[in-house]
Design a protein around this motif. Structure first.
Motif, PDB file in Angstrom:
ATOM      1  N   ALA A   3       0.653  -1.677   0.320  1.00 29.76           N
ATOM      2  CA  ALA A   3       0.335   0.136  -0.249  1.00 29.76           C
ATOM      3  C   ALA A   3       1.191   1.641  -0.010  1.00 29.76           C
ATOM      4  O   ALA A   3       2.130   1.014   0.232  1.00 29.76           O
ATOM      5  N   LEU A   4       0.316   2.625  -0.335  1.00 28.05           N
ATOM      6  CA  LEU A   4       0.758   3.817  -0.951  1.00 28.05           C
ATOM      7  C   LEU A   4       0.904   4.468   1.002  1.00 28.05           C
ATOM      8  O   LEU A   4      -0.375   5.026   0.981  1.00 28.05           O
ATOM      9  N   GLN A   5       1.968   4.965   1.119  1.00 28.95           N
ATOM     10  CA  GLN A   5       1.509   5.709   2.656  1.00 28.95           C
ATOM     11  C   GLN A   5       2.169   7.523   1.640  1.00 28.95           C
ATOM     12  O   GLN A   5       3.434   7.460   2.297  1.00 28.95           O
ATOM     13  N   LEU A   6       0.746   8.045   1.421  1.00 27.39           N
ATOM     14  CA  LEU A   6       1.475   9.291   0.838  1.00 27.39           C
ATOM     15  C   LEU A   6       1.492  10.089   2.297  1.00 27.39           C
ATOM     16  O   LEU A   6       0.513  10.178   3.143  1.00 27.39           O
ATOM     17  N   ASP A   7       2.478  10.989   2.480  1.00 26.26           N
ATOM     18  CA  ASP A   7       2.426  12.896   3.735  1.00 26.26           C
ATOM     19  C   ASP A   7       2.280  13.527   1.821  1.00 26.26           C
ATOM     20  O   ASP A   7       3.364  13.622   1.161  1.00 26.26           O
ATOM     21  N   PHE A   8       1.318  13.551   1.419  1.00 23.79           N
ATOM     22  CA  PHE A   8       0.987  15.357   0.426  1.00 23.79           C
ATOM     23  C   PHE A   8       1.952  16.344   0.779  1.00 23.79           C
ATOM     24  O   PHE A   8       2.436  17.207   0.321  1.00 23.79           O
ATOM     25  N   ASN A   9       2.701  16.534   2.417  1.00 20.85           N
ATOM     26  CA  ASN A   9       3.355  17.578   1.871  1.00 20.85           C
ATOM     27  C   ASN A   9       5.189  17.040   1.477  1.00 20.85           C
ATOM     28  O   ASN A   9       5.706  18.205   1.492  1.00 20.85           O
ATOM     29  N   LYS A  10       4.998  15.608   1.853  1.00 21.92           N
ATOM     30  CA  LYS A  10       6.380  14.987   1.680  1.00 21.92           C
ATOM     31  C   LYS A  10       6.409  14.997  -0.033  1.00 21.92           C
ATOM     32  O   LYS A  10       7.156  13.767  -0.266  1.00 21.92           O
ATOM     33  N   THR A  11       5.619  14.996  -1.424  1.00 20.13           N
ATOM     34  CA  THR A  11       5.488  14.264  -2.120  1.00 20.13           C
ATOM     35  C   THR A  11       4.657  15.673  -2.603  1.00 20.13           C
ATOM     36  O   THR A  11       3.682  16.578  -2.881  1.00 20.13           O
ATOM     37  N   ALA A  12       5.202  15.308  -4.121  1.00 20.68           N
ATOM     38  CA  ALA A  12       5.113  16.234  -5.773  1.00 20.68           C
ATOM     39  C   ALA A  12       4.538  15.309  -6.838  1.00 20.68           C
ATOM     40  O   ALA A  12       4.582  14.592  -7.158  1.00 20.68           O
ATOM     41  N   ASN A  45      -5.758  18.292  -1.359  1.00 20.53           N
ATOM     42  CA  ASN A  45      -4.565  18.140  -0.269  1.00 20.53           C
ATOM     43  C   ASN A  45      -3.591  19.165   0.203  1.00 20.53           C
ATOM     44  O   ASN A  45      -2.102  18.772   0.478  1.00 20.53           O
ATOM     45  N   ASP A  46      -3.849  20.092  -0.849  1.00 21.45           N
ATOM     46  CA  ASP A  46      -2.346  20.776  -0.430  1.00 21.45           C
ATOM     47  C   ASP A  46      -1.090  20.606  -0.627  1.00 21.45           C
ATOM     48  O   ASP A  46      -0.158  20.639  -0.454  1.00 21.45           O
ATOM     49  N   GLY A  47      -1.251  19.629  -1.933  1.00 23.02           N
ATOM     50  CA  GLY A  47      -0.004  19.023  -2.596  1.00 23.02           C
ATOM     51  C   GLY A  47       0.704  20.026  -3.247  1.00 23.02           C
ATOM     52  O   GLY A  47       0.435  20.522  -4.257  1.00 23.02           O
ATOM     53  N   PHE A  48       1.977  19.543  -3.358  1.00 25.85           N
ATOM     54  CA  PHE A  48       2.605  20.995  -4.613  1.00 25.85           C
ATOM     55  C   PHE A  48       2.499  20.056  -6.132  1.00 25.85           C
ATOM     56  O   PHE A  48       2.793  18.735  -6.059  1.00 25.85           O
ATOM     57  N   ILE A  49       2.244  20.973  -7.294  1.00 24.44           N
ATOM     58  CA  ILE A  49       2.335  20.430  -7.918  1.00 24.44           C
ATOM     59  C   ILE A  49       3.552  21.527  -9.432  1.00 24.44           C
ATOM     60  O   ILE A  49       3.360  22.144  -9.358  1.00 24.44           O
ATOM     61  N   THR A 120       9.064  11.609  -2.299  1.00 22.75           N
ATOM     62  CA  THR A 120       8.217  11.134  -3.694  1.00 22.75           C
ATOM     63  C   THR A 120       7.698  12.069  -4.317  1.00 22.75           C
ATOM     64  O   THR A 120       7.724  13.504  -4.071  1.00 22.75           O
ATOM     65  N   ILE A 121       8.140  11.507  -5.486  1.00 20.20           N
ATOM     66  CA  ILE A 121       7.247  11.813  -7.159  1.00 20.20           C
ATOM     67  C   ILE A 121       6.112  10.814  -7.185  1.00 20.20           C
ATOM     68  O   ILE A 121       6.922  10.008  -7.225  1.00 20.20           O
ATOM     69  N   VAL A 122       5.146  11.574  -7.518  1.00 15.34           N
ATOM     70  CA  VAL A 122       4.258  11.371  -8.470  1.00 15.34           C
ATOM     71  C   VAL A 122       3.963  11.118 -10.002  1.00 15.34           C
ATOM     72  O   VAL A 122       4.134  12.396 -10.454  1.00 15.34           O
ATOM     73  N   LEU A 123       4.608  10.469 -11.128  1.00 18.57           N
ATOM     74  CA  LEU A 123       4.708  11.230 -12.941  1.00 18.57           C
ATOM     75  C   LEU A 123       3.921  10.306 -13.250  1.00 18.57           C
ATOM     76  O   LEU A 123       3.127   9.435 -13.177  1.00 18.57           O
TER      77      LEU A 123
END
Length: 186
Positions: A3-12, A45-49, A120-123
């Motif tokens: 499973a993915l454990q995403l922290d949107f403060n540390k994920t772009a 989620n106020d994530g970085f894009i 972490t980056i989501v591509l």
């Protein structure tokens, strides 16, 4: 598959080349449609894009190696490098213009991600085996964790897409479909 454990403060979310001149390729419209929910999720989620496009000043800044298969050439419309409006690029989004395949080389993308504590980056994007894979290899070498949303990518052949998704991406990150990704993080 863990499973993915995403922290949107540390994920772009890093979106490769979803620009008017490129999404016209077969499958491009579907990639845009699959990317829209990712943009929405990161906004909620106020994530970085980071939206990445490829453009050239006068063409002399483009790579021009001697190859057996030269890059396609032809006239580019004035809006060729503009991001597609369906993605709704906002002023708070970070935009990167690259002049080669990968989004890190010759840009400040790494600097901006590190200043924000991104791990972490989501591509996603176009083309799977060119812009996306080049960016992924650079990100791997820079130490980023990666998640590849493979049905939010396309390239010039199914064979090339499958090769990246089956043999490269699993060795440098986690591979998910949009549905798998969304169910893992919600």
């Amino acid at each position: 598959m863990s499973a993915l454990q995403l922290d949107f403060n540390k994920t772009a979310l890093v979106i490769i080349d979803l620009q008017k001149g490129i999404v016209q390729m077969p499958g491009g419209k579907e990639v845009v449609e699959k990317t829209i929910p990712l943009v929405k999720l990161f906004r909620e989620n106020d994530g970085f894009i980071s939206f990445v496009n490829v453009a050239f000043h006068d063409g002399k800044d483009a790579l021009q190696p001697v190859t057996d298969a030269p890059a396609p050439s032809g006239e580019r419309t004035a809006d060729w490098a503009e991001f597609v409006p369906e993605l709704g690029v906002q002023p708070e989004d970070y935009t990167v213009t690259k002049r080669q395949w990968g989004a890190f080389f010759g840009t400040d993308l790494d600097l901006q991600l590190r200043r924000r504590g991104i791990e972490t980056i989501v591509l996603c994007g176009i083309a799977t085996n060119i812009g996306v894979e080049s960016t992924a290899r650079e990100a791997f070498q820079l130490g980023y964790n990666q998640i590849f949303v493979t049905d939010a990518m396309t390239t010039f052949s199914q064979e090339a897409h499958d090769a990246s998704c089956s043999f490269i991406f699993p060795r440098i990150g986690k591979v998910r479909t949009l549905e798998q990704f969304l169910s893992d993080v919600r």
